[in-house]
Design a protein around this motif. Sequence first.
Motif, PDB file in Angstrom:
ATOM      1  N   GLY A 236       1.314  -8.603 -14.950  1.00 50.16           N
ATOM      2  CA  GLY A 236       0.767  -7.921 -16.115  1.00 50.16           C
ATOM      3  C   GLY A 236       1.847  -7.444 -17.058  1.00 50.16           C
ATOM      4  O   GLY A 236       1.702  -7.501 -18.289  1.00 50.16           O
ATOM      5  N   ASP A 237       2.974  -6.972 -16.508  1.00 46.37           N
ATOM      6  CA  ASP A 237       4.092  -6.507 -17.336  1.00 46.37           C
ATOM      7  C   ASP A 237       4.693  -7.639 -18.163  1.00 46.37           C
ATOM      8  O   ASP A 237       5.320  -7.409 -19.200  1.00 46.37           O
ATOM      9  CB  ASP A 237       5.178  -5.886 -16.457  1.00 46.37           C
ATOM     10  CG  ASP A 237       4.817  -4.467 -16.017  1.00 46.37           C
ATOM     11  OD1 ASP A 237       4.035  -3.816 -16.736  1.00 46.37           O
ATOM     12  OD2 ASP A 237       5.320  -4.025 -14.968  1.00 46.37           O
ATOM     13  N   GLU A 238       4.513  -8.884 -17.692  1.00 53.95           N
ATOM     14  CA  GLU A 238       5.012 -10.044 -18.434  1.00 53.95           C
ATOM     15  C   GLU A 238       4.045 -10.453 -19.542  1.00 53.95           C
ATOM     16  O   GLU A 238       4.293 -11.411 -20.264  1.00 53.95           O
ATOM     17  CB  GLU A 238       5.198 -11.227 -17.476  1.00 53.95           C
ATOM     18  CG  GLU A 238       6.297 -11.014 -16.438  1.00 53.95           C
ATOM     19  CD  GLU A 238       6.351 -12.152 -15.432  1.00 53.95           C
ATOM     20  OE1 GLU A 238       5.616 -13.145 -15.627  1.00 53.95           O
ATOM     21  OE2 GLU A 238       7.110 -12.044 -14.459  1.00 53.95           O
TER      22      GLU A 238
ATOM     23  N   LYS B 229       0.928  -6.271 -10.806  1.00 52.59           N
ATOM     24  CA  LYS B 229       1.433  -5.442 -11.904  1.00 52.59           C
ATOM     25  C   LYS B 229       2.619  -6.119 -12.595  1.00 52.59           C
ATOM     26  O   LYS B 229       2.770  -6.037 -13.822  1.00 52.59           O
ATOM     27  CB  LYS B 229       1.839  -4.065 -11.371  1.00 52.59           C
ATOM     28  CG  LYS B 229       0.661  -3.166 -11.001  1.00 52.59           C
ATOM     29  CD  LYS B 229       1.156  -1.832 -10.458  1.00 52.59           C
ATOM     30  CE  LYS B 229       0.001  -0.881 -10.167  1.00 52.59           C
ATOM     31  NZ  LYS B 229      -0.626  -0.389 -11.400  1.00 52.59           N
ATOM     32  N   ALA B 230       3.466  -6.795 -11.807  1.00 55.75           N
ATOM     33  CA  ALA B 230       4.617  -7.474 -12.386  1.00 55.75           C
ATOM     34  C   ALA B 230       4.172  -8.582 -13.335  1.00 55.75           C
ATOM     35  O   ALA B 230       4.751  -8.770 -14.415  1.00 55.75           O
ATOM     36  CB  ALA B 230       5.501  -8.045 -11.276  1.00 55.75           C
TER      37      ALA B 230
ATOM     38  N   GLY C  16      -4.396  -6.538 -13.890  1.00 50.58           N
ATOM     39  CA  GLY C  16      -3.238  -6.515 -14.774  1.00 50.58           C
ATOM     40  C   GLY C  16      -2.344  -5.352 -14.399  1.00 50.58           C
ATOM     41  O   GLY C  16      -2.448  -4.792 -13.303  1.00 50.58           O
ATOM     42  N   LYS C  17      -1.511  -4.952 -15.344  1.00 45.47           N
ATOM     43  CA  LYS C  17      -0.526  -3.924 -15.016  1.00 45.47           C
ATOM     44  C   LYS C  17      -1.141  -2.543 -14.773  1.00 45.47           C
ATOM     45  O   LYS C  17      -0.514  -1.675 -14.186  1.00 45.47           O
ATOM     46  CB  LYS C  17       0.521  -3.838 -16.124  1.00 45.47           C
ATOM     47  CG  LYS C  17      -0.011  -3.407 -17.484  1.00 45.47           C
ATOM     48  CD  LYS C  17       1.117  -3.413 -18.502  1.00 45.47           C
ATOM     49  CE  LYS C  17       0.624  -3.008 -19.896  1.00 45.47           C
ATOM     50  NZ  LYS C  17       1.736  -3.030 -20.883  1.00 45.47           N
ATOM     51  N   HIS C  18      -2.408  -2.351 -15.226  1.00 52.56           N
ATOM     52  CA  HIS C  18      -3.062  -1.062 -15.003  1.00 52.56           C
ATOM     53  C   HIS C  18      -3.848  -1.026 -13.698  1.00 52.56           C
ATOM     54  O   HIS C  18      -4.411   0.004 -13.341  1.00 52.56           O
ATOM     55  CB  HIS C  18      -4.015  -0.746 -16.166  1.00 52.56           C
ATOM     56  CG  HIS C  18      -3.346  -0.675 -17.500  1.00 52.56           C
ATOM     57  ND1 HIS C  18      -3.581  -1.592 -18.500  1.00 52.56           N
ATOM     58  CD2 HIS C  18      -2.409   0.191 -17.985  1.00 52.56           C
ATOM     59  CE1 HIS C  18      -2.844  -1.284 -19.549  1.00 52.56           C
ATOM     60  NE2 HIS C  18      -2.124  -0.220 -19.266  1.00 52.56           N
ATOM     61  N   SER C  19      -3.935  -2.146 -13.018  1.00 52.76           N
ATOM     62  CA  SER C  19      -4.796  -2.229 -11.843  1.00 52.76           C
ATOM     63  C   SER C  19      -4.233  -1.423 -10.673  1.00 52.76           C
ATOM     64  O   SER C  19      -3.019  -1.405 -10.433  1.00 52.76           O
ATOM     65  CB  SER C  19      -4.965  -3.691 -11.405  1.00 52.76           C
ATOM     66  OG  SER C  19      -5.566  -4.445 -12.420  1.00 52.76           O
TER      67      SER C  19
ATOM     68  N   LYS D 134       1.764  -4.730  -6.230  1.00 53.39           N
ATOM     69  CA  LYS D 134       3.062  -4.704  -6.912  1.00 53.39           C
ATOM     70  C   LYS D 134       3.291  -5.984  -7.700  1.00 53.39           C
ATOM     71  O   LYS D 134       3.742  -5.961  -8.848  1.00 53.39           O
ATOM     72  CB  LYS D 134       4.168  -4.500  -5.871  1.00 53.39           C
ATOM     73  CG  LYS D 134       5.576  -4.474  -6.449  1.00 53.39           C
ATOM     74  CD  LYS D 134       6.598  -4.281  -5.330  1.00 53.39           C
ATOM     75  CE  LYS D 134       8.030  -4.329  -5.882  1.00 53.39           C
ATOM     76  NZ  LYS D 134       9.032  -4.163  -4.785  1.00 53.39           N
ATOM     77  N   ARG D 135       2.952  -7.120  -7.096  1.00 54.80           N
ATOM     78  CA  ARG D 135       3.174  -8.406  -7.755  1.00 54.80           C
ATOM     79  C   ARG D 135       2.179  -8.627  -8.901  1.00 54.80           C
ATOM     80  O   ARG D 135       2.525  -9.233  -9.919  1.00 54.80           O
ATOM     81  CB  ARG D 135       3.079  -9.542  -6.744  1.00 54.80           C
ATOM     82  CG  ARG D 135       4.165  -9.477  -5.671  1.00 54.80           C
ATOM     83  CD  ARG D 135       4.265 -10.784  -4.911  1.00 54.80           C
ATOM     84  NE  ARG D 135       5.169 -10.689  -3.780  1.00 54.80           N
ATOM     85  CZ  ARG D 135       5.601 -11.729  -3.091  1.00 54.80           C
ATOM     86  NH1 ARG D 135       5.194 -12.960  -3.401  1.00 54.80           N
ATOM     87  NH2 ARG D 135       6.422 -11.574  -2.069  1.00 54.80           N
TER      88      ARG D 135
ATOM     89  N   GLU E  72     -10.039  -2.757 -16.290  1.00 53.64           N
ATOM     90  CA  GLU E  72      -8.757  -3.077 -15.670  1.00 53.64           C
ATOM     91  C   GLU E  72      -8.085  -1.835 -15.114  1.00 53.64           C
ATOM     92  O   GLU E  72      -7.523  -1.862 -14.029  1.00 53.64           O
ATOM     93  CB  GLU E  72      -7.818  -3.742 -16.673  1.00 53.64           C
ATOM     94  CG  GLU E  72      -6.436  -4.038 -16.085  1.00 53.64           C
ATOM     95  CD  GLU E  72      -5.451  -4.572 -17.096  1.00 53.64           C
ATOM     96  OE1 GLU E  72      -4.245  -4.319 -16.931  1.00 53.64           O
ATOM     97  OE2 GLU E  72      -5.874  -5.227 -18.046  1.00 53.64           O
TER      98      GLU E  72
END
Length: 504
Positions: A354-356, A351-352, A319-322, A348-349, A287
Amino acid sequence: MSVLLGNRRFRFFDTTLRDGEQTPGVSLTPVNKLEIAAALSDIGVDVIEAGSAVASEGEREAIRLIADAGLAAECCTYVRALNQDIDCAAEAGADSVHLVVPVSDLHISKKMQKTREEVHAMAMSAVAYAKERGLIVELSGEDASRADQEFLAMLYRDGIESGADRLCFCDTVGVLTPERATEIIPPLCMAPLSIHCHNDLGLALATTLAAFKAGASCSHVTVNGLGERAGNTPFEEVIMSLETLYGYKTGIDTKKIYPLSTLVSRLTGVPFATNKPIVGTMAFTHESGIHAHGLFRDSRTYEPISPESVGRQRRIVLGKHSGSASVKAALTELGYSPNPRQLEEIVKRVKALGDEGRRVSDTDVMAIADAVMLLECKPIISVKQFTVVSGSNILPTASVTMEVNGEEVTGAATGDGPVDAALRVLQQSVASAGDIRLDEYHVEAITGGTDAMVDVTVKLRKDGRTITSRGARTDIIQASVEAVVTGMNRLLRELDEKRRTDTD
């Protein structure tokens, strides 16, 4: 050839069907054992310990099936130093016996309630009797790591004089260290010596490799590291360590490792950990943006071996690390060609999401790409209503009314359970729009309690193309239907676009 291992031929003795089957909850039928044995022989193992012939009629049937199957591998069975065990082995058609005798004072006195002299006499008598029955004998010292090494050496030496063909050093509770193995193994190599390790402290692989370096010529292994407590030395890890780290050609067909591992997992009902080396789900899954970027340039940057070498494929999850490289690769595979500005917004979207804490599926990525690239994605399939009936005396039945390409379709199906019935009726109802197959189904609870939120992930396939989709509800049936219908819509999008183009 590695200078550490010398110019020697190593052998592999697989005990998945004996020590591996002693994993709590595992019980294989004779047919199951034959299927696994055939795969073990096909991949190239030298000896298959098929079970313990004296244990039951089912065990004897399994050994007979394997012995009569014409496999290239030697068929072996576990025996104690008792004539009845040896008779059962010979009558079942085994080629060899793994003759196990306790050698530590703890096992001799507490388990056997005998003396060293009595155990020695039993062992020598059993070796001689097994040879009389025409069997190859591998004399094995149980709990050898905690034994008096002088007594063990005497037992081995006398065993060879009595006719033993091979020897085995059993680290029965996984307490042998690699350093200690390099000290005590060399003087015990009076005949071909096997090393049998357990993984109680996580040292089975390291100790096995150290024993090879010290003079052992065979390792006892199990597929996926199955076995009592923490299991035995994992077959796949020994093979790939020798091949990759020591440059030793094992003679094993490594591309068949993953199919073998999945076969054993399926038949035993024991899944492997997601982060298990070689065969775990995450072993070749990436990821991190930095890692993925390096992989696209040269896979060796973050992989010690190629997934193809063990019969697998690499997975890039988002995910957020991508980073841009991994997102762009996923989009390309899904048929999207965003411009740099669009790609930046899509990343950007992603990652958002993934942050959830969400698992970012192909469907999520496609939905984001559609929104960012202003693509119209008209649903091809919509569910108007569905009903599932299930109970103790009722065959699970599902009925559904759907709209498929503007036409109302009603159908019903039965299944092994309510979820299976629901998914079957969905597949039947969309048959007019395309043959869609369900390849994988995975469910997990996101929260605890009877009202737990469940996350269902499915993998669907149509005309060689696959897609993953996700549904999350407190009702497992609703979550399953949501995941499948969303995925079906994505798979059928290209067909719908072609249909609308033809109409225009």
